[in-house]
Design an enzyme around this catalytic site. Structure first.
Site, short mmCIF file in Angstrom:
data_model
loop_
_atom_site.label_atom_id
_atom_site.label_comp_id
_atom_site.label_asym_id
_atom_site.label_seq_id
_atom_site.Cartn_x
_atom_site.Cartn_y
_atom_site.Cartn_z
N ASP A 18 128.58 39.85 -40.53
CA ASP A 18 130.02 39.71 -40.37
C ASP A 18 130.82 40.64 -41.28
O ASP A 18 132.05 40.64 -41.21
CB ASP A 18 130.44 38.26 -40.66
N THR A 62 120.27 38.84 -47.62
CA THR A 62 121.53 38.58 -48.30
C THR A 62 121.57 39.30 -49.63
O THR A 62 120.53 39.59 -50.22
CB THR A 62 121.73 37.06 -48.52
N THR A 92 122.91 23.20 -57.59
CA THR A 92 123.00 22.38 -58.79
C THR A 92 123.30 23.23 -60.02
O THR A 92 122.91 24.39 -60.11
CB THR A 92 121.68 21.63 -59.01
N ARG A 109 119.27 39.55 -52.92
CA ARG A 109 119.65 40.74 -53.69
C ARG A 109 119.33 42.01 -52.91
O ARG A 109 118.84 43.00 -53.47
CB ARG A 109 118.96 40.73 -55.04
N LYS A 148 120.47 33.20 -66.18
CA LYS A 148 120.77 32.15 -65.21
C LYS A 148 121.63 31.04 -65.81
O LYS A 148 121.55 29.88 -65.42
CB LYS A 148 119.48 31.54 -64.62
N ASP A 165 122.65 37.77 -41.87
CA ASP A 165 123.28 37.71 -43.19
C ASP A 165 123.53 36.25 -43.55
O ASP A 165 123.41 35.36 -42.70
CB ASP A 165 124.59 38.50 -43.16
N LYS A 166 123.86 35.99 -44.81
CA LYS A 166 124.12 34.61 -45.22
C LYS A 166 125.61 34.33 -45.33
O LYS A 166 126.17 33.54 -44.57
CB LYS A 166 123.46 34.31 -46.57
N THR A 167 126.27 35.02 -46.25
CA THR A 167 127.66 34.72 -46.54
C THR A 167 128.55 35.10 -45.37
O THR A 167 128.57 36.25 -44.93
CB THR A 167 128.12 35.48 -47.80
#
Length: 1096
Positions: A834, A713, A634, A795, A585, A416-418
């Site tokens: 997590d 993620t 950015t 996503r 976006k 996972d990322k977050t």
């Protein structure tokens, strides 16, 4: 009757979703619902897609369609008839249908239906609901013993010995004492039951800890404390700030005057962003909490639905090594049967040959060692203890003690990322104005320039106090005047401070939850202010403007207030807000300055979306690339000044577009785009998502170890790509192929062909495109993705994460050389997460690792191993995983060798004595051989290591060799079989040649030489000596020598005290072991292993 509170899944944010839904097995609706996802029933596909998840916001409804649960696809096959249908799988269908019918009869599933829930009165519920508790236990009091016995005897090894032990109750088949067979089997079962009981008790304690969390329940008599497991459908629960929601709940009321509240859905979708929700209006307007009981209201909730919030069940895990050994056990059984048949054939099938056949099967039964299972189980317990006691990875917990060696066989690592790779803590790093750039070390310059700018503005305002506001022109007709750096900094900071969706929140002075809209009791000081927003990026930007002097002090739905460095309060009226969407976006806001009446349209967004709407410039693209290479997220900020006439014209067209019946979304977007032209580029911001400690070196180590890392993620594509680069998941020299969005088979075909032409590049794909590719080109896509050095799936829903794990397991099984059951994957996958949204992925993988972090403990509790930090995974795999697998492989093959050598001796003995089915060794000799005489030295192999842990960390390339399964393969197994045959033959023939008068001397010489040979073979196998190994060798030798005085039933005690006995035993032992020592020495010299240079 008071007004009713409908709870249909409509767009209004009228119901609060549970942040712990995945952990509490709740169904959709108020209060605790159905306990397991297996109780949910699939609806018609068209009807299901027309519905919405309970708490899906309007933005999510329009733009986050990937969060819907995808129904299983039906596969159309040619219908077969008659016998062809039965042979080609019909029998399996009939068996499955019968089993399902029996299960349904036993479980007596009731049909799920809509519910009416009275507020505050659980006793009015017409139907009985399950308890609001979690249960991770595998057994109960009645199923523990049967369940454990089934798990053991489903393995061929244990089932075989059960049959052999039971055969000793038949007098004609009895060849020894009962304890010779039942004592080892009973010991194995006792160790297994004890281990399972300990694991089950630990699961019970963890469940009890979670179910005992206290919550405030509102009753007619006031507030009372209740456990999470005691919450019932219809209870009114008060959830305090930063407290997990214990079940599915309806958001009725909040202490905030406007009825808004920020919640996090990290346990549902992994997103730790705060989401704004609004309470039910009729209950929010009530004067006090107690009035909820007087309105006599109820909630009508639809029946539970299967969606992404469902919880997937867990299954008992079995390691690949256990499956390989099970296959080897079957091969040994075939050898056992073949040897017995050969013996009976050489007998000439004389007399009752079938009885002789069965007796030979019993005599050679030690070919399949029952001690293999107990040695492996005890070894796995030792590996788990070593992992948890390692001071270099504190806080690591082994929750599944049956698969520690799986950590040494991994090829794919899905993370996972977050919260796993990142801390989800955003820090402002860079502000670029085109000609000047500011970093963390020059932020004080921005603060000074901002202070000077506002000081000049305030003095000018006071000087022109009596004058009216001059008429303004549109920005397009205004002359272009080069602004000073100070004014440009001022405009940029102000734009960042105004263009966002952040709300400042102040804590009440009284106890939490007791203040009813008492703004006077709130502390508006800076120390008491916190920011809440739908994105941590937004909070980081507002916190940065506060650090440089421009502070957001207040915001509601229509206005916001800023405080300048001099303390002046600036009020802005919010005229329009355009939220961020995954399609546009970008987000924007139109505000009016109350002091000057100026109307300004501010907008910020990704560079790909903003580059076409800002005025021409020659620096934006280059600087965005520079910041992206630094791993910064950015945002391009721009503005456009509007006259009153321009805004009135826009507002009329905008309201008219929102009232359109057809193509409303397209018309609204077209009106907004009419403003997004020739906007003034103000600045470029760079925000860094703080990575977990030592993420970069850990990922580099794992990549060098041969692991292919996939990041799954739920975050958006740009963020996932940025983190993949900043964490070095994708190295700086690698190209990245971003899979374009596809919606049809043709588009997927073209994009896959374009991707096929790329070489050695990382893949980035969204969940929607992934679904399309898997629908039409599942095999082709997985084949291409497996060739990539890294894959990023953004996503992704929890269901998709688990699906990806299963696809890897299915499609990589064809390219493995490991010994495994048919259909079992050879390439092993590990999942790391997590949060509660990672549980399904963790449980689907061959090995699951959970990280205890901000998103709770759901992932760590459901995983096989839990760590406190991501950096610990490197040592867990390349040190403990590698050593556990190599030790288990050596231990298992040595235990097999111990059984094969004594069976070879029995075969030689029977052949010499006219193929008689008479045992060579009886009684305590057989029990002692497998226990006190050889057990401790053999088990001490769990302490062996080929290289030191420091070397394994320094050279992770050593891990690559393990994935090929060479430590336990057909080749190594055959080598040990040949060694056993050679040594067994030498020991038996040597004893027969050297004995003189009595048969008992043959037993004494051969058995003593056998024990000494086993002790020397352990010493030959050891690569790094541990002091406990030497103790085990000496202890076993001492036990055997001491027991000789008590074995007069089997040995001639006066004979074993003579020199003749000593030299004969020594000669046989030297002949059986010395050639192997010579061969080992020559092999290390001529073909040294990869670790030999490091260990030297």
């Amino acid at each position: 009757m008071a007004e009713q509170i409908p709870l249909y899944p409509v767009r209004s944010a009228a119901a609060a979703a549970s942040c712990k839904r995945a952990a509490y097995f709740s169904a959709a609706g108020p209060g605790p619902g159905a306990e397991r996802s297996s109780r949910y029933q699939l609806e018609d596909e068209s009807a299901h897609l027309d519905e919405m998840p309970l708490m899906m916001s309007e933005e999510g409804f329009e733009n986050d369609e990937s969060d819907y649960h995808k129904l299983p696809r039906a596969r159309i096959m040619r219908r077969k008839r008659g016998l062809e249908w039965f042979v080609c799988g019909g029998w399996k269908f009939l068996c499955t249908s019968c089993c399902d019918w029996l299960i349904n009869i036993c479980q007596r599933k009731k049909e799920l239906k809509a519910r009416t829930v009275w507020l505050g009165y659980p006793e009015k519920c017409e139907e009985k609901h399950p308890r609001n508790s979690i249960k991770n236990q595998k057994y109960n009091v009645f199923t523990f013993i049967p369940g454990v016995l089934y798990e053991q005897f489903k393995f061929f090894l244990n089932l075989y010995f059960l049959v052999v032990s039971c055969s000793q109750f038949v007098p004609a088949l009895k060849i020894g004492y009962l304890y010779t067979y039942w004592a080892p089997l009973g010991f194995v079962l006792a160790v297994t039951i004890m281990r399972e009981a300990i694991d089950e008790f630990r699961r019970f304690q963890r469940d009890k800890e979670v179910n005992s969390q206290l919550y405030s329940k509102l009753t007619v008599r006031g507030k009372v404390q209740v456990k999470s497991s005691d919450i019932q459908v219809g209870d009114l629960i008060i959830v305090e700030k930063n407290q997990r929601i214990p079940s599915d709940m309806v958001f009725l009321r909040t202490s905030e005057k406007a009825g808004s509240c920020f919640i996090r859905t990290d346990q549902l979708d992994g997103e730790t962003d705060w989401k704004l929700k609004v309470a039910v209006s009729c209950t929010q307007r009530l004067p006090a909490l107690g009035d909820l009981f007087s309105i006599n209201a109820y909630v009508y909730a639809q029946k539970p639905q299967l969606d992404i919030h469902s919880f997937e069940g867990t299954f008992t895990r079995v390691g690949l090594l256990d499956l390989e050994l099970n296959q080897l056990t079957k091969a040994l059984f075939l050898a056992l049967v073949a040897l017995s048949v050969v013996m009976v054939t050489l007998q000439g099938f004389s007399g009752p040959w079938y009885r002789s056949l069965f007796r030979f099967l019993l005599l050679f039964s030690y070919i399949i060692p029952i001690s293999l299972r107990v040695n492996l189980d005890m070894g796995k317990a030792a590996y788990g203890w070593m992992i948890m006691k390692d001071e270099n990875i504190p806080g690591t917990v082994v929750r599944t003690s049956t698969i520690p060696e799986e950590l040494g066989r991994l090829v794919y690592l899905l993370t996972d990322k977050t919260g796993t790779l990142t801390r989800n803590e955003m820090v402002f790093k860079r502000l670029h104005l085109g000609t000047v750039s500011y970093g963390t070390d020059t932020m004080d310059e921005i603060q000074n320039q901002l202070m000077n700018s506002y000081s000049q503005t305030q003095s000018q305002t006071s000087g022109n106090n009596a004058s009216s506001t001059p008429p303004r022109k549109a920005q397009s007709s205004a002359p272009k005047v080069r602004k000073s750096v100070s004014s440009r900094v001022h405009e940029a900071v102000k734009a960042v401070a105004l263009c966002h969706n952040v709300t400042p929140v102040y804590e009440a002075r009284g106890a939490a939850g007791e203040t009813e809209f008492a703004e006077a009791d709130q502390d508006f000081s800076d120390d008491n202010r916190t920011y809440q927003a739908s994105s941590p990026d937004e909070v980081a930007l507002v916190q940065w403007t506060e650090s440089v002097g421009l502070t957001l002090v207040n915001r509601d739905l229509t206005s916001m207030q800023l405080r300048t460095p001099s303390g002046q309060i600036l009020t802005y009226c919010i005229l329009q807000t355009f939220p961020f969407t995954s399609e546009s976006k970008r987000m924007g806001v139109i505000v009016r300055d109350e002091s000057t009446a100026e109307i300004t349209f501010y907008m910020k967004g990704a560079d790909v979306a903003m580059s076409t709407v800002v005025q021409y410039n020659d620096w934006l693209e280059e600087e965005c690339g520079n910041m992206a290479r630094e791993g910064l997220r950015t945002l391009v900020v721009a503005k456009r000044a509007l006259t009153d006439e321009q805004y009135q014209d826009f507002e009329n067209r905008y309201n008219q577009a929102k009232l359109s019946i057809h193509d409303r979304t397209l018309k609204v977007a077209a009106v907004v785009e009419s403003l997004e032209r020739e906007m003034e580029l103000l600045c470029l911001t760079g925000v860094e998502d703080q990575l977990q400690t030592d993420v970069r070196p850990t990922l580099e180590m794992l990549r060098n170890a041969g692991l292919k890392i996939w990041m799954l993620t739920g975050d958006k594509l740009e963020t996932a790509t940025c983190i993949a680069k900043s964490s070095h998941l994708v190295s700086r020299t690698q190209d990245t192929h971003v899979f374009r969005p596809v919606t049809s088979r043709g588009e997927a075909h073209l994009e896959l062909n374009a991707f096929r032409r790329k070489h050695d590049c990382a893949l980035v794909i969204s969940g929607d495109s992934l679904e399309v590719c898997l629908k039409y080109y599942e095999h082709e896509f997985v084949e291409l993705a497996c060739q990539c050095p890294a894959v990023v799936c953004c996503r992704c829903t929890p269901t998709q994460k688990a699906h990806i794990v299963r696809l890897l397991q299915q499609h990589t099984s064809r390219r493995t050389c490991a010994i495994g059951e048919r259909g079992r994957p050879g390439r092993r996958a590990c999942a790391i997460g997590d949060g509660g949204n990672d549980v399904s992925m963790i449980q689907a993988a061959d090995c699951g690792i959970g990280i205890e972090g901000k998103e709770g403990r759901q992932a760590s509790l459901a995983a096989d191993f839990s760590v406190s930090q991501f950096k610990h995974i490197g040592r867990l795999l390349v040190v403990h995983g590698r050593s556990s697998y190599k030790r288990s492989a050596a231990l298992s093959q040595f235990v097999m060798h111990r059984g094969l050598i004594i069976s070879t001796m029995q075969a030689v003995f029977s052949s010499v004595f006219y193929f008689a089915s008479v045992p060579l060794y009886q009684g305590f000799l057989m029990v002692g051989y497998a226990t006190v005489y050889t057990m401790f030295p053999v088990f001490s192999l769990v302490l062996d290591q080929d290289v030191k842990p420091e070397m394994a960390m320094l050279y992770p390339e050593l891990y690559k060799d393990l994935t090929k399964g060479r430590s336990l393969s057909c080749k190594t197994f055959l080598v040990w079989v040949l060694i056993s045959i050679y040594q067994g033959g030498i020991l038996m023939f040597g004893a027969l040649v050297l004995f003189e008068s009595e048969f008992v001397h043959v037993v004494a010489i051969s058995f003593t030489a056998l024990v000494l040979t086993e002790l020397l073979m352990v010493a030959l196998t050891v690569r790094t000596w541990h002091w406990l190994m030497a103790v085990a060798e000496l202890l076993s030798l001492g036990c055997y020598v001491a027991s000789l005085a008590f074995l007069n039933q089997y040995f001639d005690v006066p004979f074993i005290m003579t020199v003749t006995f000593v030299w004969k035993v020594s000669a046989i032992t030297v002949v059986s072991c010395l050639p192997l020592y010579v061969l080992k020495y020559l092999k290390r010299k001529l073909s040294p292993p990869s670790y030999s240079k490091l260990s030297s």
